[in-house]
Design an enzyme around this catalytic site. Structure first.
Site, mmCIF file in Angstrom:
data_model
loop_
_atom_site.group_PDB
_atom_site.id
_atom_site.type_symbol
_atom_site.label_atom_id
_atom_site.label_comp_id
_atom_site.label_asym_id
_atom_site.label_seq_id
_atom_site.Cartn_x
_atom_site.Cartn_y
_atom_site.Cartn_z
ATOM 1 N N ASP A 108 8.427 18.000 3.242
ATOM 2 C CA ASP A 108 7.692 19.124 3.827
ATOM 3 C C ASP A 108 8.103 20.446 3.197
ATOM 4 O O ASP A 108 8.848 21.244 3.791
ATOM 5 C CB ASP A 108 7.911 19.148 5.338
ATOM 6 C CG ASP A 108 7.367 17.893 6.009
ATOM 7 O OD1 ASP A 108 6.564 17.196 5.377
ATOM 8 O OD2 ASP A 108 7.752 17.616 7.150
ATOM 9 N N ASP A 160 5.643 7.733 6.662
ATOM 10 C CA ASP A 160 6.310 9.017 6.900
ATOM 11 C C ASP A 160 7.328 8.828 8.030
ATOM 12 O O ASP A 160 7.361 7.776 8.670
ATOM 13 C CB ASP A 160 5.247 10.050 7.288
ATOM 14 C CG ASP A 160 5.740 11.485 7.174
ATOM 15 O OD1 ASP A 160 6.886 11.707 6.745
ATOM 16 O OD2 ASP A 160 4.962 12.389 7.520
#
Length: 938
Positions: free
Chosen positions: A613, A537
């Site tokens: 996200d 990430d």
């Protein structure tokens, strides 16, 4: 500590992130505000973007020097002069195999080398050439040809047109927007050397007034955004050109954007931006940049599909406009004339902050041809291990080993299958990656072995930012060995991310990637084992206290490149190094799994991708489908979106519908933010638990089909989750549809993405097609739009008539426990009472299939007989899997008897027939799945 907390608070308020500093949790503003637009630059904030966008059609002044032409068997080079600057360039046109061309434009004598991704990073290898010939000059046009393709170079002004079967398909610089900001030295302001004086390398004979106008622009040598100053010691180095698609109204690709599948005109908006950024709670239906960038566009009409690959690792913008084509270049006008006698054309304008102009043109002619042509350049998705295309359960964060155990046990208690449980950043020792929190996870190996005893795996997050702590061995090694990205003053870059003060390894360097890969050895990643896989990430990279929440453009990489030149490949090289490390653990015997947020062209070779996200809102469920399809169109086939949305708290209906959608997307993972309520599926009301269980089980039952589609995609690069027009390229009604899609060639899916909906509008393509509801076998004719029933318990999924789909119908706790389970074949007959399909099998986890250890079975049904044929009958692969059941749907009459012929003998089989559903169920043929046989209906 006050200083650190103040810095952290400032970071939070400017970026909207959450951080933990000195053990104190600082909450983000993410739950209060949506994306803060002013944190990210628009075209008006970017000097070179404004300069390229301000160009007027025909403003380019490039002319070809015909006398400079050098012919080679598979290429031609020509010198080109920019009459405005008097700078010379060299143009290369390469004829490549499989109906592909490459066009490159570089400075003839640059002051410094420009960045081009090394072979193996993006391009697999030097593309193989194909001979083409020079046909001569006619007026101002030079013509080259090979096969049915023709390239016409207009000398003055420079323009390049590509023809296929005499039809124009792609034009470069037809609008005259070519701009190449040549390398130069910064003018010194003095009486002897005023700013407008011509400098070495800026080109001979530049007109004084032109040089003065350009050099007086304030953003050529330094640029400011908010409180950040971007020093630009190399000056302006941007490149750009227009690329047009005559006869085309629909273009697709250039992910990642939260937008419709068919790209829209940007006349009244910013261009589509490609610049890897951490944009939490991103907005929908706009061209803002997101986490990854693939500069590949497909253009499609009823006649053909073509593709463009803009090979450039710098920030890139793409303007799109719809216009009327130049009819004079069409040889067969009637084929393109519409009702109002206008020929459509889509014009695109591509410009990047650095690099050279390097464009691959893939001429199709069909969408699957373009997939293959692109895959030859950048590779395909290797066949994933079966567990990775099953269901994944994730949250930021599972708190400790007891929490992991409880979640795992509850999935078993509620009889919900899953394959992978994930741990986010809180599992580490103070955000030091490759470590474990000894209090929360004191016996990580024992935990991993408990999980793997049920055939399950674990994924932990490993981000590229390293906590600047001399007691943290990974950081200390990187600093001492000189492996870190530098700031503009040549010191190790110090930025803020989850651990606080952080530095970043320079993944552009091969020796750095090797060092990183070695960190995944079990002896280095203490507390891991072979059932542990990895999630990268924040690898855009995300830097909380930097401009646009990412690395400053003027940072320096170890090879001498500025970050502005290489920014978009950084994240891809992170996950490539991670995958290399996981493969090394088993000496390249076992397949591995990596998930990435940042990506670039070629990412498909080493990682799956998720859309970042997102939010727990209906609009984000809806946008997930075109976002994933867009990724599939450019080769990133193993992709998905966070089920339920990362932010916020979806209600039970939304969460249920999201599970149904996720069950029919390539990568299937539920994930949630630290601030959200716990939402594991077994926590919902019983009705929702039952529906979600059914959706997840449906995914598991279709795993043989998914696996077969992925196996095929590894060979030819075809999309796994496909827009309807890929399968029905001549059907214009499909071109704008992005809420219906195909999985492979046989399943049509229409997820319900509207709150309160109890029906869904489904477009069934194909004039002669029959579509079968996969649950009820209700039939629908093709080339019509139908409002089908879709209560909460149902996701509309339809099998294409003429297809045969393999399934496994026995529910298990994980896919590993299904390895030896029997198959059911669903035979859906078309209007001719025929069908065909394939099944691919191997050991589901190793690379032995690349040495021939696999089975590929073809099935055909015609004239009342179902045949099984092993395509690779010589295979040394064996399996215990067998055929448990055959269901034939669309059969008008019940047969008198059913027989099985195999191994020289004939057996009569038991069966039942449902006259309402026109479905024949044949029980227990009992043959091994790799055995040749025939089932006959009498």
């Amino acid at each position: 500590m006050r200083t650190n907390m103040a810095a952290a608070a400032d970071t939070v308020f400017r970026t909207g992130h959450m951080m933990k500093v000195a053990g104190v949790l600082v909450l983000s503003l993410a739950s209060v505000f949506a994306v803060q637009r002013d944190n990210f630059r628009s075209c008006d904030n970017v000097g070179y973007c404004k300069r390229h966008r301000a160009l007027q059609p025909g403003s380019a002044s490039f002319v070809v020097d015909v006398e400079s032409m050098k012919l080679h068997p598979t290429s031609v080079s020509l010198e080109v002069l920019d009459r405005k600057s008097s700078v010379k360039f060299v143009l290369y046109i390469f004829s490549l195999k499989d109906n592909t061309f490459r066009v490159r434009l570089k400075e003839l004598k640059p002051l410094r080398r420009r960045y081009e991704p090394p072979l193996g990073d993006v391009l697999l290898q030097h593309p193989e050439g194909e001979e083409f010939r020079y046909n001569g000059q006619s007026g101002s046009k030079l013509t080259f040809s090979r096969g049915t393709s023709r390239v016409v170079v207009t000398v003055d002004p420079l323009r390049i047109d590509f023809y296929s079967n005499d039809d124009p398909v792609i034009s470069i610089n037809s609008q005259g927007l070519l701009k190449f900001e040549h390398t130069r030295k910064k003018p010194e302001a003095s009486e002897e050397n005023p700013p407008d004086e011509q400098q070495e390398g800026a080109g001979e004979g530049v007109k004084e007034e032109e040089q003065k106008t350009e050099d007086e622009e304030p953003d050529l040598w330094e640029e400011t955004f908010k409180s950040f100053t971007d020093s630009k010691p190399l000056g302006p180095t941007s490149v750009g050109v227009d690329i047009s698609f005559p006869g085309v109204e629909h273009v697709y690709g250039i992910p990642e954007h939260a937008d419709n599948l068919a790209l829209k005109t940007t006349k009244s908006t910013d261009p589509y931006r490609l610049f890897n950024l951490d944009v939490f709670e991103y907005e929908l239906y706009n061209p803002m940049a997101l986490y990854g960038s693939v500069p590949v566009m497909l253009a499609h009409n009823e006649k053909r599909t073509v593709g463009v690959f803009w090979l450039n690792a710098a920030e890139t913008w793409v303007d799109i406009s719809s216009n009327v084509a130049d009819k004079s270049i069409f040889s067969n006008l009637a084929d393109f004339v519409t009702g109002n006698n206008e020929i459509p054309q889509t014009d695109t304008h591509w410009f990047s902050e650095g690099g050279n102009i390097d464009v691959f043109l893939m001429l199709g002619p069909g969408p699957k041809d373009v997939f293959r042509q692109y895959s030859v350049l950048t590779g395909t998705t290797p066949l994933p291990p079966l567990f990775s295309i099953s269901y994944h359960q994730c949250r930021w964060n599972y708190n400790d080993q007891d929490d992991v155990r409880t979640v795992d046990e509850n999935f078993d208690k509620f009889d919900i299958p899953y394959d992978v449980i994930w741990l986010d950043i809180e599992h580490t020792d103070g955000k030091r990656y490759f470590t474990w929190d000894a209090t929360k996870f004191p016996s990580s190996v024992e935990m991993l072995r408990n999980i793997s005893s049920k055939g399950r795996k674990m994924v932990t997050i490993v981000d590229p930012h390293l906590k600047r702590d001399e007691n943290y061995q990974v950081y200390k090694e990187a600093r001492e060995q000189g492996l870190l990205v530098k700031n503009k003053d040549d010191g190790d870059f110090d930025g803020w991310c989850w651990p606080g003060s952080s530095s970043w390894p320079d993944f552009l360097e091969e020796h750095v990637r090797t060092w990183w890969a070695n960190k995944f050895a079990l002896s280095e990643y203490v507390g891991s084992d072979l059932s542990l896989y990895v999630w990268n990430d924040m690898n855009e990279p995300s830097v909380f206290n930097a401009p646009e929440v990412t690395m400053p453009r003027d940072l320096k990489h170890l090879g001498g490149w500025e970050n502005r030149e290489v920014h978009n490949v950084y994240g891809m090289l992170v996950h490539a190094a991670t995958m290399e490390g996981l493969l090394k653990r088993t000496n390249y015997q076992e397949r591995a799994f990596v998930l990435t947020r940042a990506f670039f062209a070629g990412t498909q070779r080493t990682s799956a991708v998720w859309t970042g996200d997102n939010m727990g809102e209906w609009s984000h469920l809806k946008i997930s489908n075109p976002m994933i399809m867009s990724l599939n169109l450019v080769g990133i086939t193993f992709s998905g979106a966070d089920v339920g949305g990362f932010f916020r708290n979806p209600d039970n209906e939304l969460l249920t519908r999201w599970y149904q959608a996720g069950a029919f997307q390539p990568f299937f993972r539920a994930h949630a933010h630290l601030d959200t309520k716990r939402r594991e599926p077994y926590l919902l009301p019983e009705e929702n638990v039952n529906i979600i269980r059914a959706a997840i089980r449906s995914r598991y039952s279709f795993l043989p089909y998914w696996y077969t589609v992925f196996a095929s995609s590894e060979k030819d690069g075809a999309a796994v989750m496909r827009p309807l027009w890929v399968e029905f390229p001549k059907e214009r009604a499909t071109f704008g549809i992005d809420d219906n899609y195909m999985v492979g060639s046989a399943l049509l899916v229409r997820p319900v993405t509207e709150q309160g909906a109890t029906s869904a509008i489904v477009y069934f393509p194909g004039a002669d097609e029959i579509w079968y509801d996969v649950e009820t076998y209700q039939t629908y004719k093709g080339q019509q739009q139908v409002n089908v029933d879709a209560p909460l318990s149902k996701i509309p999924v339809f099998q294409r008539g003429g297809s045969i789909i393999p399934r496994k119908m026995r529910p298990r706790r994980s896919s590993t426990l299904m390895f030896d389970d029997p198959f059911t074949l669903i035979v859906a007959l078309d209007s001719k009472q025929e069908a065909s399909g394939q099944l691919y099998v191997d050991d589901y986890h190793s690379f032995s299939y690349r040495d021939g250890a696999f089975g590929l079975v073809s099935y055909t049904f015609s004239h009342h007989k179902l045949h099984s044929h092993v395509e690779n009958a010589e295979t040394r692969y064996t399996t215990k899997e067998w055929l448990e059941r055959v269901v034939i749907v669309g059969l008008p009459h019940e047969p008198r008897k059913v027989t099985l012929h195999h191994s020289g003998q004939t057996d009569e089989l038991t069966y039942s027939f449902d006259s309402a559903m026109k479905a024949l169920t044949i029980r227990k043929p009992g043959t091994n799945i790799l055995q040749k046989w025939t089932i006959s209906l009498h």
